[in-house]
Design a protein around this motif. Structure first.
Motif, PDB file in Angstrom:
ATOM      1  N   THR A 131       0.839  -1.195   0.000  1.00  0.00           N
ATOM      2  CA  THR A 131       0.000   0.000   0.000  1.00  0.00           C
ATOM      3  C   THR A 131       0.873   1.243   0.000  1.00  0.00           C
ATOM      4  O   THR A 131       0.600   2.208  -0.717  1.00  0.00           O
ATOM      5  CB  THR A 131      -0.950  -0.009   1.213  1.00  0.00           C
ATOM      6  OG1 THR A 131      -1.681  -1.239   1.204  1.00  0.00           O
ATOM      7  CG2 THR A 131      -1.929   1.142   1.158  1.00  0.00           C
ATOM      8  N   TRP A 162       0.932   4.120  -2.989  1.00  0.00           N
ATOM      9  CA  TRP A 162       0.321   5.393  -2.620  1.00  0.00           C
ATOM     10  C   TRP A 162       0.843   6.564  -3.463  1.00  0.00           C
ATOM     11  O   TRP A 162       0.053   7.350  -3.986  1.00  0.00           O
ATOM     12  CB  TRP A 162       0.488   5.689  -1.128  1.00  0.00           C
ATOM     13  CG  TRP A 162      -0.200   6.966  -0.788  1.00  0.00           C
ATOM     14  CD1 TRP A 162       0.354   8.227  -0.780  1.00  0.00           C
ATOM     15  CD2 TRP A 162      -1.583   7.152  -0.503  1.00  0.00           C
ATOM     16  NE1 TRP A 162      -0.596   9.163  -0.484  1.00  0.00           N
ATOM     17  CE2 TRP A 162      -1.797   8.529  -0.308  1.00  0.00           C
ATOM     18  CE3 TRP A 162      -2.663   6.279  -0.386  1.00  0.00           C
ATOM     19  CZ2 TRP A 162      -3.042   9.063   0.001  1.00  0.00           C
ATOM     20  CZ3 TRP A 162      -3.899   6.816  -0.068  1.00  0.00           C
ATOM     21  CH2 TRP A 162      -4.080   8.182   0.108  1.00  0.00           C
ATOM     22  N   ARG A 210      -5.616   4.613  -1.152  1.00  0.00           N
ATOM     23  CA  ARG A 210      -5.345   3.314  -0.566  1.00  0.00           C
ATOM     24  C   ARG A 210      -5.926   2.231  -1.459  1.00  0.00           C
ATOM     25  O   ARG A 210      -7.024   2.360  -1.974  1.00  0.00           O
ATOM     26  CB  ARG A 210      -5.982   3.225   0.820  1.00  0.00           C
ATOM     27  CG  ARG A 210      -5.675   1.932   1.512  1.00  0.00           C
ATOM     28  CD  ARG A 210      -6.494   1.791   2.785  1.00  0.00           C
ATOM     29  NE  ARG A 210      -6.076   0.647   3.561  1.00  0.00           N
ATOM     30  CZ  ARG A 210      -6.358  -0.604   3.235  1.00  0.00           C
ATOM     31  NH1 ARG A 210      -7.018  -0.893   2.141  1.00  0.00           N
ATOM     32  NH2 ARG A 210      -5.957  -1.607   4.006  1.00  0.00           N
TER      33      ARG A 210
END
Length: 194
Positions: free
Chosen positions: A42, A46, A52
């Motif tokens: 994640t 990003w 997310r």
């Protein structure tokens, strides 16, 4: 088994010029490791997606090239942490100019495991002096234990063989991710493989 080719990597002298005060705009290679569910993937996506994304555990690796805020391109190798993958981590060591360890800052129980796994990596001959960014994820959660507790649990105060930086972040909101990567790029300008 898939073996990776590192033929496109540049020698550190071509990435960082001793006469320049900043990292050249060539692509530096960063190794990112962390226990499962720490938020590595994640965090990796990003800066690209600005949101997310839910992932399944990384089997193998994810790799992306990201522009830091300073404009320096960095390629981040997010390598899975399954036990059968861990022996393969060493194949990445000779080629990285930066090292990111992601830990879950809301789960004190995983910090001792992280310490046991990542301490030998940092001590590996091929990782000698490689700048270390410790990303303490999940800073947005009420159960976040704080940076000083993480530093103490991991024994970071005893790390004297490299430049290192600890930064709180949230893979959920993106807070702190780009600032942390900028700090890693700043530290990398002082690193030279010997």
């Amino acid at each position: 088994m898939i073996l990776l080719s590192f033929d496109n990597l540049l020698p550190i002298d071509e990435i960082i010029s001793p006469r320049e005060s900043s990292v050249n705009p060539r692509i530096a290679q960063i190794l990112m490791l962390g226990l499962g569910d720490s938020g590595k993937s994640t965090i990796l996506y990003w800066p690209i997606l600005k949101q997310r994304v839910t992932y399944v555990p990384t089997i193998g690796f994810n790799v992306e090239t990201i522009n830091s805020s300073s404009g320096t391109k960095i390629t981040i190798w997010d390598v899975g942490d399954q036990e059968q993958m861990r022996p393969l981590w060493a194949h990445y060591y000779p080629f990285c100019q930066g090292f990111i360890v992601v830990v879950d800052g809301s789960n004190i129980d995983t910090l001792q495991i992280s310490r046991e796994i990542f301490r030998p990596i940092a001590a590996h001959n091929d990782m000698r002096g490689v700048p270390l960014l410790l990303l303490v994820n999940k800073s947005d959660l009420p159960s976040f234990i704080g940076l000083s507790a993480v530093v103490n649990a991991l024994g970071m105060d005893r790390v004297v063989d490299r430049l290192w930086h600890v930064h709180a972040c949230s893979a959920e909101t993106g807070e702190g991710i780009m600032e942390a990567l900028d700090e890693l790029v700043r530290m990398m300008k002082y690193f030279r493989r010997t």
